[in-house]
Design a protein around this motif. Structure first.
Motif, PDB file in Angstrom:
ATOM      1  N   TYR A   1      42.551  18.996  37.975  1.00 29.23           N
ATOM      2  CA  TYR A   1      42.556  20.050  38.982  1.00 29.23           C
ATOM      3  C   TYR A   1      42.004  21.359  38.418  1.00 29.23           C
ATOM      4  O   TYR A   1      41.251  22.075  39.093  1.00 29.23           O
ATOM      5  CB  TYR A   1      43.976  20.282  39.500  1.00 29.23           C
TER       6      TYR A   1
ATOM      7  N   VAL B   1      40.340  19.109  47.110  1.00 26.17           N
ATOM      8  CA  VAL B   1      40.819  18.304  45.981  1.00 26.17           C
ATOM      9  C   VAL B   1      41.838  17.284  46.475  1.00 26.17           C
ATOM     10  O   VAL B   1      42.927  17.649  46.932  1.00 26.17           O
ATOM     11  CB  VAL B   1      41.454  19.194  44.893  1.00 26.17           C
TER      12      VAL B   1
ATOM     13  N   MET C   1      38.319  21.295  38.498  1.00 22.73           N
ATOM     14  CA  MET C   1      37.778  21.552  39.839  1.00 22.73           C
ATOM     15  C   MET C   1      37.722  23.052  40.111  1.00 22.73           C
ATOM     16  O   MET C   1      36.736  23.557  40.655  1.00 22.73           O
ATOM     17  CB  MET C   1      38.638  20.856  40.901  1.00 22.73           C
TER      18      MET C   1
END
Length: 474
Positions: free
Chosen positions: A244, A260, A247
């Motif tokens: 994460y 996501v 991202m």
């Protein structure tokens, strides 16, 4: 010659024998397309222009007549070789027909004629019937556009109820996830473009090419960077938060959106611990909007639970209409999405006090594939023929199924200028089917001539089509 490029072979086998089956003295025929009912009470007309450009704009050749003759002979059917060679020689290989239709994007109640097809050369009266198979495939883009349009009306209703900017948000609330779930790239292109009549969000690249090729639209839709399970799980469960974080580092810029998928292991833990704690400040500082995607479980309950957990972490503001709008984050639901679940999700979250601003939807199979010609009961039927110089009604009325009763006569679709009601009427035998005479008070012709004798008369752009569909309301 590509094996699917021959218009004469873009038909059903039994069509090859039909020119022999009409009454002696027949020199003209008239056909129409309608939705005889179905899941929705009105349809959004779309896709005819693409069909005409792709299949009827290229003249047939003697070589294609040769190929069709040989195939049908081996297939066990007669073939109208003389008739097709006449069209090649006398009409330069272009179909001697006239097609009239409602402008694309028009929303029309079911049980009305949407388009008509008529012959224009007495020696080629049989051509409209031969083209039925190809032309009736209009059912697919119409049905997709119709499904998408009705979903839009549902989303619009909840945005109007809860949002301070309903019309600004609406175009991006339903995203096309359907490309991988259809039977071919052609289906993805056609259906994906039909969805883009109503929305601007898509991941179906072929739909963009279709809109550009047939509807003069340089860029018909948009998308954002988004994760899939493989790009998250390749980091391993123990490094889920690092996936994460990556991202955010790669895509979370001021004003940007990044989606996501976060249910690879435990969606609730991912929100509480990773997004809502470890990465919370990074999300806020990025200036981006992070869109969390759950992808499993019951959509109605999971979406609300995700919103509540995100609310705990990031807080909210209140819309002027009294509904919560989350700070910095949103949710997109892409699993189990269909028109019914969209409505159920929106009912559930708004009942809990959350604005429709907080949620977007991705629809795949239910948008492009979970439908067929019977979803809206589409039919293309002959309604009139001229035999021995006189127009006669042609219809069927099966005693076993009154729903399959067909319309009679040369048809036109009328619309009331002030109130917008549609009415399908038949033209008197002696009248010109295209003349605006003898119309009921207040009504005008709702159809335009789109195609005549090999020439495209109307060449719409997607912007005009979108406008027609958007101004219509339930």
């Amino acid at each position: 010659m590509h094996y699917l490029d021959n218009l004469l072979l873009n038909t059903d086998s039994y069509k090859a024998s039909h020119w022999l089956q009409y009454p002696p003295g027949t020199d003209a025929t008239f056909f129409y397309v309608e939705s005889r009912g179905g899941l929705y009470d009105r349809t959004v007309f779309f896709g005819l222009q693409a069909i005409l450009k792709q299949y009827l704009s290229k003249p047939i050749t003697h070589a294609e007549v040769d190929a069709a003759r040989d195939l049908f002979l081996a297939h066990g059917l007669p073939f109208n070789e003389e008739g097709w060679r006449y069209i090649v020689d006398q009409h330069h290989g272009l179909m001697p027909i006239r097609i009239r239709a409602v402008p694309e994007g028009t929303v029309v109640p079911v049980h009305n004629a949407l388009m008509t097809i008529e012959s224009t050369d007495p020696q080629a009266f049989w051509v409209p019937s031969y083209l039925e198979t190809m032309l009736l495939r209009i059912w697919y883009p119409v049905t997709v556009a119709t499904t998408s349009w009705h979903a839009k009306q549902t989303i619009r209703r909840f945005l109007d109820l809860t949002s301070d900017d309903p019309e600004g948000q609406l175009p991006f609330k339903l995203h096309d996830f359907g490309s991988r779930g259809v039977s071919s790239v052609e289906s993805a292109a056609i259906g994906g473009a039909a969805h883009l009549v109503n929305f601007l969000g898509t991941d179906t690249v072929s739909a963009l090419l279709f809109a550009k090729a047939f509807y003069h639209e340089t860029m018909a839709g948009y998308s954002i960077p988004a994760a899939e399970h493989s790009t998250i799980t390749s980091w391993g469960r123990e490094k889920e938060v690092e996936a994460y974080r990556n991202m955010l580092a790669k895509f979370a810029k001021p004003g940007a959106l990044v989606a996501v998928v976060s249910d690879s292991y435990d969606i609730y833990n991912a929100i509480r611990q990773h997004w809502g704690s470890t990465l919370r400040q990074q999300v806020i500082d990025s200036g981006a909007t992070v869109v969390i995607r759950p992808d499993s479980g019951d959509p109605v309950t999971v979406v609300l639970q995700c919103l509540e957990l995100l609310d705990e972490a990031f807080g909210h503001t209140m819309s002027a209409k009294g509904y919560r709008v989350l700070n910095h984050v949103r949710v997109i639901q892409g699993d189990g999405v269909n028109p019914d679940s969209i409505r159920a999700i929106l009912e559930h979250i708004t009942a809990a006090g959350y604005a429709a601003d907080n949620v977007a939807f991705g629809m795949g199979g239910a948008l492009l594939q979970r439908l067929d010609r019977d979803t809206q009961k589409f039919a293309l039927k002959c309604s009139a023929a001229r035999v021995d110089g006189r127009w006669i009604d042609v219809y069927k009325d099966p005693v076993t199924d009154s729903g399959k009763q067909s319309k009679r006569g040369r048809l036109r679709l009328l619309r009331h200028r002030e109130y917008g009601q549609f009415r399908t009427v038949s033209v008197p035998a002696e009248a010109d089917a295209t003349e605006e005479v003898g119309l009921p008070l207040g009504f005008e012709d709702a159809m335009v001539t789109v195609w005549e004798n090999g020439r495209l008369i109307q060449d719409d752009n997607l912007a005009a089509i979108r406008h027609r569909a958007d101004v219509a309301r339930l």
